[in-house]
Motif scaffolding. Structure first.
Motif, mmCIF file in Angstrom:
data_model
loop_
_atom_site.group_PDB
_atom_site.id
_atom_site.type_symbol
_atom_site.label_atom_id
_atom_site.label_comp_id
_atom_site.label_asym_id
_atom_site.label_seq_id
_atom_site.Cartn_x
_atom_site.Cartn_y
_atom_site.Cartn_z
ATOM 1 N N LEU A 1 4.215 4.056 6.279
ATOM 2 C CA LEU A 1 4.889 2.848 5.798
ATOM 3 C C LEU A 1 4.372 1.654 6.600
ATOM 4 N N ASP A 2 3.784 0.679 5.903
ATOM 5 C CA ASP A 2 3.238 -0.523 6.542
ATOM 6 C C ASP A 2 4.174 -1.675 6.223
ATOM 7 N N PHE B 1 6.258 4.808 9.691
ATOM 8 C CA PHE B 1 6.951 6.031 9.265
ATOM 9 C C PHE B 1 6.068 6.793 8.279
ATOM 10 N N LYS B 2 5.942 8.107 8.459
ATOM 11 C CA LYS B 2 5.103 8.938 7.586
ATOM 12 C C LYS B 2 5.817 9.204 6.267
ATOM 13 N N LEU B 3 5.302 8.601 5.193
ATOM 14 C CA LEU B 3 5.877 8.802 3.862
ATOM 15 C C LEU B 3 5.374 10.102 3.247
ATOM 16 N N ASP C 1 0.824 -1.216 0.000
ATOM 17 C CA ASP C 1 0.000 0.000 0.000
ATOM 18 C C ASP C 1 0.855 1.261 0.000
ATOM 19 N N LEU C 2 1.955 1.238 -0.750
ATOM 20 C CA LEU C 2 2.814 2.416 -0.860
ATOM 21 C C LEU C 2 2.175 3.425 -1.807
ATOM 22 N N PRO C 3 2.280 4.722 -1.514
ATOM 23 C CA PRO C 3 1.745 5.717 -2.438
ATOM 24 C C PRO C 3 2.527 5.702 -3.757
ATOM 25 N N GLY C 4 1.905 6.185 -4.800
ATOM 26 C CA GLY C 4 2.506 6.160 -6.131
ATOM 27 C C GLY C 4 3.803 6.932 -6.248
ATOM 28 N N GLU D 1 15.412 3.011 -0.626
ATOM 29 C CA GLU D 1 16.817 2.707 -0.358
ATOM 30 C C GLU D 1 17.406 3.722 0.612
ATOM 31 N N MET D 2 17.065 4.996 0.435
ATOM 32 C CA MET D 2 17.568 6.038 1.344
ATOM 33 C C MET D 2 17.077 5.810 2.774
ATOM 34 N N LEU D 3 15.819 5.360 2.915
ATOM 35 C CA LEU D 3 15.266 5.108 4.240
ATOM 36 C C LEU D 3 15.945 3.927 4.929
ATOM 37 N N PHE D 4 16.112 2.820 4.205
ATOM 38 C CA PHE D 4 16.595 1.589 4.818
ATOM 39 C C PHE D 4 18.118 1.491 4.861
#
Length: 153
Positions: free
Chosen positions: A146-147, A138-140, A87-90, A98-101
């Protein structure tokens, strides 16, 4: 004089920095602003004053309980070294994920098979668990979070 093709303008400080003053031994602490103390909220009466009811009338029903805050349920999937994001936004891209993880040790790669879905792979399960605990929710965007769940190994 020119620096990287641009004219360099030099301005001097009006006073010494705290670091230099401490080194020189001339440091004098500056007066700091005090935080404004908020006034405590007015006392709310726990029990409203009772008004005698006419005989034969029932007391009014109690007020409804306050709405509960939704709590994210814990993942029941067995731990794995792969995380599954759905359910990631477009507008979320592979590079953004990659930057997040990347900040978590053991990060290997992000795979995005289709928009709205991603697999994040780590070296070992403990690394994936740390990332799941740190970034789940985390608020994307202003509306989307982020689920994360454990993927199948």
């Amino acid at each position: 004089f020119k620096f990287f093709g641009k004219e360099l303008k030099i301005n001097y400080a009006k006073e010494k920095s705290d670091r230099i003053a401490k080194r020189d031994g001339t440091y004098v602490p500056k007066a700091r602003r005090k935080k404004a103390v908020e006034a405590p909220p007015p006392a709310i009466l726990a029990v409203p004053p009772t008004v005698p009811l006419p005989p034969g009338t029932a007391p009014p029903p109690p007020p409804p309980p306050p709405p509960s805050i939704p709590v994210k349920k814990e993942s029941t999937d067995p731990p794995s070294h792969i995380l599954f994001a759905q359910d990631l936004p477009g507008e979320v891209t592979k590079v953004m994920l990659e930057m997040l993880f990347r900040q978590y040790s053991g990060f290997k790669e992000v795979r995005v098979p289709r928009p709205g879905l991603a697999f994040i792979e780590f070296d070992e399960e403990p690394h994936a668990t740390l990332a799941l605990k740190g970034l789940n929710g985390f608020k994307l965007t202003t509306k989307d979070t982020l689920d994360l769940k454990y993927g199948k190994s």
